[in-house]
Motif scaffolding. Sequence first.
Motif, PDB file in Angstrom:
ATOM      1  N   LYS A  83       0.846  -1.199   0.000  1.00 52.62           N
ATOM      2  CA  LYS A  83       0.000   0.000   0.000  1.00 52.62           C
ATOM      3  C   LYS A  83       0.881   1.249   0.000  1.00 52.62           C
ATOM      4  O   LYS A  83       2.032   1.215   0.410  1.00 52.62           O
ATOM      5  CB  LYS A  83      -0.883   0.003   1.258  1.00 52.62           C
ATOM      6  N   TYR A  84       0.293   2.380  -0.424  1.00 49.80           N
ATOM      7  CA  TYR A  84       1.030   3.640  -0.330  1.00 49.80           C
ATOM      8  C   TYR A  84       1.202   3.992   1.145  1.00 49.80           C
ATOM      9  O   TYR A  84       0.318   3.714   1.954  1.00 49.80           O
ATOM     10  CB  TYR A  84       0.265   4.759  -1.030  1.00 49.80           C
ATOM     11  N   LEU A  85       2.335   4.620   1.421  1.00 48.91           N
ATOM     12  CA  LEU A  85       2.567   5.039   2.812  1.00 48.91           C
ATOM     13  C   LEU A  85       1.655   6.214   3.142  1.00 48.91           C
ATOM     14  O   LEU A  85       1.509   7.144   2.345  1.00 48.91           O
ATOM     15  CB  LEU A  85       4.034   5.457   2.983  1.00 48.91           C
ATOM     16  N   HIS A  86       1.050   6.152   4.316  1.00 44.21           N
ATOM     17  CA  HIS A  86       0.177   7.240   4.767  1.00 44.21           C
ATOM     18  C   HIS A  86       0.887   8.023   5.872  1.00 44.21           C
ATOM     19  O   HIS A  86       1.530   7.442   6.734  1.00 44.21           O
ATOM     20  CB  HIS A  86      -1.128   6.633   5.299  1.00 44.21           C
ATOM     21  N   TYR A  87       0.715   9.322   5.825  1.00 45.36           N
ATOM     22  CA  TYR A  87       1.323  10.198   6.845  1.00 45.36           C
ATOM     23  C   TYR A  87       1.068   9.680   8.268  1.00 45.36           C
ATOM     24  O   TYR A  87       1.978   9.542   9.078  1.00 45.36           O
ATOM     25  CB  TYR A  87       0.747  11.614   6.665  1.00 45.36           C
ATOM     26  N   ALA A  88      -0.203   9.361   8.537  1.00 44.20           N
ATOM     27  CA  ALA A  88      -0.571   8.969   9.910  1.00 44.20           C
ATOM     28  C   ALA A  88       0.122   7.675  10.337  1.00 44.20           C
ATOM     29  O   ALA A  88       0.497   7.515  11.499  1.00 44.20           O
ATOM     30  CB  ALA A  88      -2.076   8.813  10.023  1.00 44.20           C
ATOM     31  N   ASP A  89       0.291   6.752   9.354  1.00 43.13           N
ATOM     32  CA  ASP A  89       0.980   5.496   9.699  1.00 43.13           C
ATOM     33  C   ASP A  89       2.458   5.758   9.934  1.00 43.13           C
ATOM     34  O   ASP A  89       3.084   5.189  10.824  1.00 43.13           O
ATOM     35  CB  ASP A  89       0.833   4.467   8.571  1.00 43.13           C
ATOM     36  N   TYR A  90       3.023   6.613   9.069  1.00 48.48           N
ATOM     37  CA  TYR A  90       4.462   6.875   9.182  1.00 48.48           C
ATOM     38  C   TYR A  90       4.817   7.448  10.552  1.00 48.48           C
ATOM     39  O   TYR A  90       5.756   7.001  11.195  1.00 48.48           O
ATOM     40  CB  TYR A  90       4.892   7.841   8.070  1.00 48.48           C
ATOM     41  N   ILE A  91       4.042   8.439  11.000  1.00 47.00           N
ATOM     42  CA  ILE A  91       4.410   9.030  12.300  1.00 47.00           C
ATOM     43  C   ILE A  91       3.637   8.400  13.462  1.00 47.00           C
ATOM     44  O   ILE A  91       3.694   8.883  14.587  1.00 47.00           O
ATOM     45  CB  ILE A  91       4.260  10.570  12.320  1.00 47.00           C
ATOM     46  N   GLN A  92       2.933   7.312  13.177  1.00 48.84           N
ATOM     47  CA  GLN A  92       2.216   6.587  14.240  1.00 48.84           C
ATOM     48  C   GLN A  92       1.289   7.519  15.014  1.00 48.84           C
ATOM     49  O   GLN A  92       1.293   7.538  16.261  1.00 48.84           O
ATOM     50  CB  GLN A  92       3.230   5.956  15.205  1.00 48.84           C
ATOM     51  N   LEU A  93       0.513   8.285  14.232  1.00 49.22           N
ATOM     52  CA  LEU A  93      -0.292   9.338  14.844  1.00 49.22           C
ATOM     53  C   LEU A  93      -1.323   8.798  15.841  1.00 49.22           C
ATOM     54  O   LEU A  93      -1.499   9.352  16.933  1.00 49.22           O
ATOM     55  CB  LEU A  93      -0.989  10.154  13.745  1.00 49.22           C
ATOM     56  N   GLU A  94      -1.980   7.707  15.444  1.00 50.03           N
ATOM     57  CA  GLU A  94      -3.026   7.206  16.354  1.00 50.03           C
ATOM     58  C   GLU A  94      -2.425   6.767  17.682  1.00 50.03           C
ATOM     59  O   GLU A  94      -2.970   7.045  18.755  1.00 50.03           O
ATOM     60  CB  GLU A  94      -3.789   6.054  15.700  1.00 50.03           C
ATOM     61  N   THR A  95      -1.290   6.078  17.608  1.00 50.11           N
ATOM     62  CA  THR A  95      -0.640   5.652  18.861  1.00 50.11           C
ATOM     63  C   THR A  95      -0.247   6.880  19.682  1.00 50.11           C
ATOM     64  O   THR A  95      -0.508   6.954  20.882  1.00 50.11           O
ATOM     65  CB  THR A  95       0.626   4.819  18.550  1.00 50.11           C
TER      66      THR A  95
END
Length: 312
Positions: free
Chosen positions: A39-51
């Motif tokens: 999948k394409y990298l998503h900003y939120a996944d990259y910086i682990q925003l939800e965590t």
Amino acid sequence: MNPENIDPKFLAQFKKLEEKYDSMGQDVSSYLDGLLYSKYLHYADYIQLETLLSLQRPRTDIPDELIFIIYHQITELYFKLVNWELKQVADCKQVTDVFLQEKVSRLVRYFDNLIHSYDVMTKGMEMEQFMHFRMALLPASGFQSFQFRLIEIYCTDLYNLVDAKYRESLSETPSIEILFEHLYWKHGAQELSSGKKTLTLKQFEEKYTRKLLRNANMYSTKNLWQVVKKLAAKQELSTELKTNLRDFDKIFNVDWQLVHYRTASKYLDKKPEVLEATGGTNWHKYLPPRFQKKMFFPDLWSKEEVENWGKF
Ligand code: HEM
């Protein structure tokens, strides 16, 4: 597709990829298949925003407690950056004056940011709310910041962190373990009334003594001050580097301590009464840099500057 139409730049990239995977005994085409399906990298996944946003867990329903938690977390993230730079200095095989200038000026910038944002604490919380939620935090205190203690160990010899009053009484070549027992913060965290170790200190020691001691041993020969001294034995240090080192010593051991101390005073000094801190130290006597007299690079300061430490 006609191979002659393939962009030579792409062919060169493919060749490099092939070499990379070949060297590990891997088949490059399987990895290209993986690329096709990933999948394409998503900003939120990259910086682990939800965590990241799930890490704020106030102990009360008082709104301003969130500010208190988040600002501590921001500070700890900066501490992480500071330690990251210091580890790179310790592990660098070919230290140069310019390399150290770059690293130390980064350290200064990180603390400059912290000092300039400190009014989030000093001015940004309602006094009454603070008075209430602080009681739900006992016996936790920023005193228990492991990363803060690591910065100190990564920056200088343990001797420079020993309580100023005990330095003279030490034998000529005290072991790391002896020095460790006399660190300024161990002496500082004694109960006001009995002089016994505070619960805050006991809990901190229980959790971190082994890790801190291991680091103190490892960094006794490669902390920042040792690295600087080794370079100075080979060549004269530049004025820029000495200035950066002095700036960092002052911004960490005086300027940050002072903004922090003034904030503690604003919230805890209810004249004529002085409130007991959550960590239970005699904080009026413990926190001010003029009493701690802690400096990472003592040789870079004149006798007069040492005497007036924390007053300039
Ligand atoms: C209203 C805000 C704050 C108050 C009133 C306060 C108060 C205190 C007090 C009284 C101490 C002495 C230990 C004790 O008895 O608890 C202390 C230590 C400490 N606090 Fe804070 N603090 C505040 C914010 C912060 C923040 C945002 C940080 C960031 C991580 C922090 C980090 C530390 C550290 C590292 C120490 C140990 C300092 C040393 O040993 O020299 N504090 N604090």
